[in-house]
Design an enzyme around this catalytic site. Sequence first.
Site, mmCIF file in Angstrom:
data_model
loop_
_atom_site.group_PDB
_atom_site.id
_atom_site.type_symbol
_atom_site.label_atom_id
_atom_site.label_comp_id
_atom_site.label_asym_id
_atom_site.label_seq_id
_atom_site.Cartn_x
_atom_site.Cartn_y
_atom_site.Cartn_z
ATOM 1 N N CYS A 36 -8.333 23.904 -10.839
ATOM 2 C CA CYS A 36 -7.013 23.488 -10.963
ATOM 3 C C CYS A 36 -5.559 23.712 -10.101
ATOM 4 O O CYS A 36 -6.051 23.935 -8.703
ATOM 5 C CB CYS A 36 -6.443 25.255 -11.656
ATOM 6 N N ASP A 43 -11.962 25.366 -13.837
ATOM 7 C CA ASP A 43 -11.269 25.010 -14.488
ATOM 8 C C ASP A 43 -12.877 24.265 -15.452
ATOM 9 O O ASP A 43 -13.407 23.212 -14.950
ATOM 10 C CB ASP A 43 -10.844 24.378 -15.638
#
Length: 121
Positions: A36, A43
């Site tokens: 991210c 992520d």
Amino acid sequence: MSDTASFRDTLEVFENPAPTRNFTIEHHCPEFTSVCPKTGQPDYGTIVFTYVPDRVCVELKSLKMYLQKFRNEGIFYEQVTNRILDDFVAVVQPRKVTVESKWTPRGGLNSNIIVTYPDEA
């Protein structure tokens, strides 16, 4: 963001064994990881490719290696999904393709991003 050409160079192809027939290939890549760009946290998601090949098909080990290149990339869901589609189209040149990214929930929300070629506008 890393150089697009160096990512694309990872993808390899082989000749379509049935180029006169329309058939669908579906690949699920359940261990996709990126970062991210806002929080720096990892992520996790699944990338699904659904495509009709033209002259060539993507070679699976190279697809795995290509996707692993995003592991340390700070990139938003929408951006990475569109980039994967653009790179796939540039190298494989399929008749049509859909790339879907299905993200592990974060903060009580989960996201699915779906992009297609050619555009269905």
